[in-house]
Design a protein around this motif. Structure first.
Motif, PDB file in Angstrom:
ATOM      1  N   LEU A  28       0.818  -1.216   0.000  1.00 39.34           N
ATOM      2  CA  LEU A  28       0.000   0.000   0.000  1.00 39.34           C
ATOM      3  C   LEU A  28       0.850   1.264   0.000  1.00 39.34           C
ATOM      4  N   ILE A  29       2.161   1.123  -0.172  1.00 40.76           N
ATOM      5  CA  ILE A  29       3.054   2.279  -0.102  1.00 40.76           C
ATOM      6  C   ILE A  29       2.616   3.416  -1.032  1.00 40.76           C
ATOM      7  N   PRO A  30       2.246   3.137  -2.307  1.00 45.07           N
ATOM      8  CA  PRO A  30       1.833   4.247  -3.180  1.00 45.07           C
ATOM      9  C   PRO A  30       0.641   5.024  -2.630  1.00 45.07           C
ATOM     10  N   ALA A  31      -0.242   4.343  -1.866  1.00 48.52           N
ATOM     11  CA  ALA A  31      -1.408   5.028  -1.295  1.00 48.52           C
ATOM     12  C   ALA A  31      -1.091   5.667   0.044  1.00 48.52           C
ATOM     13  N   ILE A  32      -0.190   5.065   0.807  1.00 51.77           N
ATOM     14  CA  ILE A  32       0.130   5.582   2.137  1.00 51.77           C
ATOM     15  C   ILE A  32       0.831   6.931   2.048  1.00 51.77           C
ATOM     16  N   GLY A  33       1.701   7.106   1.041  1.00 55.75           N
ATOM     17  CA  GLY A  33       2.418   8.369   0.901  1.00 55.75           C
ATOM     18  C   GLY A  33       1.492   9.574   0.833  1.00 55.75           C
ATOM     19  N   PRO A  34       0.543   9.603  -0.142  1.00 53.65           N
ATOM     20  CA  PRO A  34      -0.391  10.731  -0.216  1.00 53.65           C
ATOM     21  C   PRO A  34      -1.230  10.883   1.049  1.00 53.65           C
ATOM     22  N   GLU A  35      -1.569   9.756   1.691  1.00 52.88           N
ATOM     23  CA  GLU A  35      -2.380   9.835   2.906  1.00 52.88           C
ATOM     24  C   GLU A  35      -1.604  10.514   4.036  1.00 52.88           C
ATOM     25  N   LEU A  36      -0.318  10.191   4.148  1.00 55.89           N
ATOM     26  CA  LEU A  36       0.505  10.859   5.167  1.00 55.89           C
ATOM     27  C   LEU A  36       0.604  12.349   4.879  1.00 55.89           C
ATOM     28  N   GLY A  37       0.754  12.698   3.598  1.00 54.20           N
ATOM     29  CA  GLY A  37       0.802  14.108   3.226  1.00 54.20           C
ATOM     30  C   GLY A  37      -0.483  14.827   3.573  1.00 54.20           C
ATOM     31  N   SER A  38      -1.614  14.142   3.370  1.00 50.50           N
ATOM     32  CA  SER A  38      -2.914  14.735   3.684  1.00 50.50           C
ATOM     33  C   SER A  38      -3.078  14.947   5.183  1.00 50.50           C
ATOM     34  N   ILE A  39      -2.648  13.970   5.975  1.00 55.22           N
ATOM     35  CA  ILE A  39      -2.745  14.108   7.432  1.00 55.22           C
ATOM     36  C   ILE A  39      -1.869  15.263   7.907  1.00 55.22           C
ATOM     37  N   GLU A  40      -0.661  15.347   7.372  1.00 59.56           N
ATOM     38  CA  GLU A  40       0.245  16.427   7.769  1.00 59.56           C
ATOM     39  C   GLU A  40      -0.351  17.784   7.412  1.00 59.56           C
ATOM     40  N   ALA A  41      -0.951  17.874   6.222  1.00 59.50           N
ATOM     41  CA  ALA A  41      -1.570  19.134   5.804  1.00 59.50           C
ATOM     42  C   ALA A  41      -2.712  19.516   6.740  1.00 59.50           C
ATOM     43  N   ASP A  42      -3.482  18.515   7.187  1.00 55.55           N
ATOM     44  CA  ASP A  42      -4.588  18.789   8.105  1.00 55.55           C
ATOM     45  C   ASP A  42      -4.063  19.272   9.455  1.00 55.55           C
ATOM     46  N   LEU A  43      -2.973  18.673   9.921  1.00 58.57           N
ATOM     47  CA  LEU A  43      -2.388  19.114  11.188  1.00 58.57           C
ATOM     48  C   LEU A  43      -1.884  20.548  11.090  1.00 58.57           C
ATOM     49  N   VAL A  44      -1.264  20.871   9.967  1.00 64.02           N
ATOM     50  CA  VAL A  44      -0.775  22.238   9.764  1.00 64.02           C
ATOM     51  C   VAL A  44      -1.951  23.212   9.746  1.00 64.02           C
ATOM     52  N   LYS A  45      -3.042  22.776   9.117  1.00 61.07           N
ATOM     53  CA  LYS A  45      -4.228  23.632   9.026  1.00 61.07           C
ATOM     54  C   LYS A  45      -4.814  23.900  10.415  1.00 61.07           C
TER      55      LYS A  45
END
Length: 482
Positions: free
Chosen positions: A185-202
């Motif tokens: 699932l690595i190709p899917a996990i990468g974008p998901e981690l980026g999305s979580i990080e963006a939400d935390l920054v928000k």
């Protein structure tokens, strides 16, 4: 004998380990999907962790993986490659080791994916980034690789392309497979981690992060983060502004590299056969030359005498073209604003292409003087506000000096409050002989919403709204301008 974790007498030692592993994974699922603590699962999991000799801090939601490893350095090696596949063994399962891995896997996944809600502090963001790095290490990658879009290094990367063990459920069977293999699932996990990080920054005070060079350097540039930086840039100064600009520059450079490759690969226009072929060796059409001279074949000498050489046409149209890009910079079109600004700069670098860029919401801004530098262009945008395309049309129409050599790309969701006059102006451009390309949105995924009223009228006009995928826009523009 009674299992302290489940309170039930196991039928065998294997059942004991399987029950314990399931308890840990049920707690993981409960914690991920319900913030309320389940006392029975918590006490059962604590009993399991203590019985197998692991620190109880693994069950503490407030403890980072870093803090656990600092107090128990021997665990660092166990976290590395924890969820990466291993070669098949002799078929003998080490169920005790599976329980131990289940406890470590649960800690890693919970710390990364259970982020709660509410305001986030700079310290919490730093802790999450550290835990995300441990997850990447567990998958066999280097810290930062997945969030940066590079599924590189280690066994995890190899598994992402199909190598390695079998991914099974937490209660599956067979070798190491009983521990979830997330490597596929690595190709899917990468974008998901980026999305979580963006939400935390928000959810945090972004200015606090930007003011800390070390913390700002750990941020992963993403579209959502860039949107926030562009919205807040006028309120930044000093170190915070410098760090914001550095993040925007990094993101622009990364996207530009991808788009530049797409432009280079796109199909170009037809060959101009009105221009005689250049008589140089690289243009020699050897097959045609042999075919046309076969009548000169000498059987006695076994030699072909060539009377005439034939060359391939390679010249293409080089008429100077004007490209006018008009992009909606309202809140719903941020992806398009960023992508099209970068795309316009790439086309501006092509020979004999005169590129103009206009951004608008309720006001229009001519960004043409900075079109060659997407970084400087984005810094001059003002995201948000309403949408009034007529103000952009007032800037675009005077730029159409030679309609036959002009293409107008209009990127918007076309939810306008002055629809009729705007559409009439667009129809007039189309009838003038200029190529008018309406685009719903320009994103990497191709998703986009378009006002049905405009969509139907563009279709009737013979200029249907282009699909939102950026590759199609690149192909369309390259074909017209080549």
């Amino acid at each position: 004998m009674t299992d302290h974790a489940t309170g039930q007498p196991p039928t065998s030692e294997a059942d004991l380990h399987d029950n314990r592993r399931q308890v840990l994974y049920w707690r993981l699922l409960a914690r991920l999907f319900d913030p309320e603590e389940q006392p029975t699962l918590e006490s059962a999991s604590l009993a399991v962790v203590e019985d197998i000799g692991l620190p109880s801090a693994l069950l503490d939601p407030g403890a980072s993986v870093d803090s656990i490893v600092q107090r128990h350095p021997e665990l660092a090696a166990e976290f590395d490659g924890l969820m990466a596949p291993e070669p098949e063994d002799d078929g003998v399962r080490d169920r005790a080791a599976e329980v131990r891995r289940a406890a470590l896997v649960s800690k890693t996944l919970l710390n990364v994916f259970a982020t709660g809600s509410g305001t986030v502090t700079a310290g919490q963001l730093a802790r999450w980034q550290s835990d995300a790095g441990w997850l990447e290490r567990a998958l066999g990658c280097k810290p930062g690789d997945l969030r940066g879009g590079r599924a590189g290094g280690g066994s995890g990367a190899g598994a992402a392309t199909g190598g390695g063990g079998q991914g099974v459920s937490p209660t599956g069977t067979g070798g190491r497979g009983a521990t979830p293999d997330l490597s596929r699932l690595i190709p899917a996990i990468g974008p998901e981690l980026g999305s979580i990080e963006a939400d935390l920054v928000k959810r945090m005070h972004l200015r606090e992060v930007l003011a800390d060079p070390k913390l700002a350097s750990q941020l992963t540039p993403s579209m959502s983060l860039i949107e926030q930086l562009l919205r807040d840039k006028d309120n930044l100064s000093g170190v915070a502004l410098a760090n914001a600009k550095a993040l925007i520059r990094r993101f622009v450079d990364e996207v530009a590299e991808v788009l530049r490759t797409q432009v280079e690969k796109a199909t170009v226009g037809a060959i101009d056969r009105s221009v005689p072929p250049k008589r140089v060796f690289r243009n020699l059409d050897l097959d045609r030359t042999i075919w046309k001279n076969l009548t000169n074949w000498s059987p006695e000498e076994e030699r072909l005498y060539v009377d005439r050489l034939y060359y391939r046409h390679t010249a293409r149209k080089t008429t100077p073209q004007r490209l006018i890009v008009v992009v909606d910079q309202s809140g719903s079109m941020v992806d398009s604003m960023v992508n099209c600004t970068i795309l316009a700069s790439i086309f501006a670098g092509l020979p004999k292409v005169d590129v103009h860029l206009i951004a608008y919401d309720t006001q229009a801004l001519d960004l043409t003087p900075w079109v060659h530098d997407p970084f400087e262009t984005l810094l001059r945008t003002q995201l948000g506000g309403g949408t009034d395309g007529t103000v952009a049309m007032a800037l675009a129409q005077p730029k159409i000096a030679e309609p036959r050599n002009t293409v107008v790309v209009w990127i918007s969701d076309f939810y306008e409050w002055r629809s009729e006059p705007l559409f009439e102006s667009m129809a007039a451009i189309h009838r003038s002989g200029a190529k008018f390309i309406p685009v719903g949105s320009v994103t990497s995924s191709g998703r986009g919403s378009v006002n049905p009223w405009f969509r139907e009228r563009f279709k009737d006009l013979g200029a249907p709204v282009l699909s939102g995928h950026i590759k199609k826009l690149v192909h369309e523009l390259k074909t017209f301008l080549a």
